[in-house]
Design a protein around this motif. Structure first.
Motif, mmCIF file in Angstrom:
data_model
loop_
_atom_site.group_PDB
_atom_site.id
_atom_site.type_symbol
_atom_site.label_atom_id
_atom_site.label_comp_id
_atom_site.label_asym_id
_atom_site.label_seq_id
_atom_site.Cartn_x
_atom_site.Cartn_y
_atom_site.Cartn_z
ATOM 1 N N LYS A 58 76.624 13.606 36.095
ATOM 2 C CA LYS A 58 76.514 13.426 34.645
ATOM 3 C C LYS A 58 76.524 14.790 33.958
ATOM 4 N N GLU A 60 77.601 16.907 30.018
ATOM 5 C CA GLU A 60 77.939 16.842 28.603
ATOM 6 C C GLU A 60 78.697 18.105 28.248
ATOM 7 N N SER A 62 80.140 20.264 24.770
ATOM 8 C CA SER A 62 80.009 20.409 23.326
ATOM 9 C C SER A 62 80.854 21.583 22.874
ATOM 10 N N ARG A 71 80.742 16.130 20.980
ATOM 11 C CA ARG A 71 79.834 15.962 22.114
ATOM 12 C C ARG A 71 80.503 14.943 23.024
ATOM 13 N N GLU A 73 80.117 12.978 26.656
ATOM 14 C CA GLU A 73 79.305 12.587 27.814
ATOM 15 C C GLU A 73 80.241 11.990 28.855
ATOM 16 N N GLU A 75 80.969 11.523 33.544
ATOM 17 C CA GLU A 75 80.684 11.842 34.942
ATOM 18 C C GLU A 75 81.836 12.698 35.440
#
Length: 131
Positions: A58, A60, A62, A71, A73, A75
């Protein structure tokens, strides 16, 4: 997905967050590409970031561009195929060829799975893109 790719390319630098135990880790990235309809990032398998993504995929991302920010998100899933590394190298030859070669044993590519990108601004409604 193309809108997200174009956005990240326009930014030049984006920031990738991972975790190490209970501590977040953030660092700048700059290489992104599309291959077989998936968004890919690249790194070096000797770096902590690679180990962090293997332990917990996981992530993120930005970045900011012209009064907006994204942003993302997802995997991060390793793809060890040579064709995927070739596509990343071709799309980012100017920056990546100074550090890596397709078959050097350290150049890794990962695609973003179950991704949700949110592009925001101070003046409009957020735009959500899932891929």
């Amino acid at each position: 997905m193309k809108e997200v790719l174009d956005y990240l390319n326009a930014c030049g630098t984006f920031y990738l967050a991972t975790t190490e135990g209970d501590q977040p880790r953030v660092r700048p990235f700059g290489a992104v590409s599309e291959f077989e309809g998936k968004l890919y990032i690249a790194t070096n398998n000797k770096k902590n970031v690679f180990d962090q993504m293997k332990k917990n995929p996981k992530v993120e991302i930005s970045a900011m561009n012209k009064g907006t920010w994204i942003r993302l998100e997802a995997e991060a899933i390793q793809d060890d195929r040579r064709e995927a590394r070739e596509a990343m190298m071709e799309a980012n030859k100017a920056s990546l060829s100074k550090m890596y070669s397709v078959d050097d044993g350290i150049f890794e590519v990962l695609y973003l799975k179950n991704a949700t990108a949110t592009i925001c601004s101070f003046t409009g409604e957020p735009k959500v893109i899932k891929f």
